[in-house]
Write a protein that holds these residues in place. Sequence first.
Motif, PDB file in Angstrom:
ATOM      1  N   GLU A   9       2.055  10.414   2.665  1.00  0.00           N
ATOM      2  CA  GLU A   9       3.067  11.456   2.445  1.00  0.00           C
ATOM      3  C   GLU A   9       3.665  11.953   3.764  1.00  0.00           C
ATOM      4  N   ARG A  29       6.572   9.577   4.907  1.00  0.00           N
ATOM      5  CA  ARG A  29       7.677   9.126   4.041  1.00  0.00           C
ATOM      6  C   ARG A  29       9.043   9.410   4.658  1.00  0.00           C
ATOM      7  N   GLU A  48       0.844  -1.184   0.000  1.00  0.00           N
ATOM      8  CA  GLU A  48       0.000   0.000   0.000  1.00  0.00           C
ATOM      9  C   GLU A  48       0.885   1.241   0.000  1.00  0.00           C
ATOM     10  N   PRO A  49       0.401   2.318  -0.621  1.00  0.00           N
ATOM     11  CA  PRO A  49       1.218   3.534  -0.653  1.00  0.00           C
ATOM     12  C   PRO A  49       1.419   4.103   0.744  1.00  0.00           C
TER      13      PRO A  49
END
Length: 87
Positions: free
Chosen positions: A26, A29, A22-23
Amino acid sequence: MNRRPTSASASPSAAKAAAPVEPLPEAYRAVHEGFLAHVSLERGLSANTLESYGRDNRHLLVYLGQAGIGDLAKVTPDTLHGFLEYH
């Protein structure tokens, strides 16, 4: 909390291996990259351990993002218990 569906016929390790990546939110990160840098440079861990730690860290950060927690300071023991039940 949201839980992933499980299959009675698949082992837990097989289910994890087959799960799509899964991403990463932001907001997390840089946290994830910093964690990986720390454990690879400061700790001198093996490649397999780094991969495992990185995967676990990523799962936690994705979970936090899905839970709407964008700040690590807002993580509570209940949040972590929810992650352990989810994961």
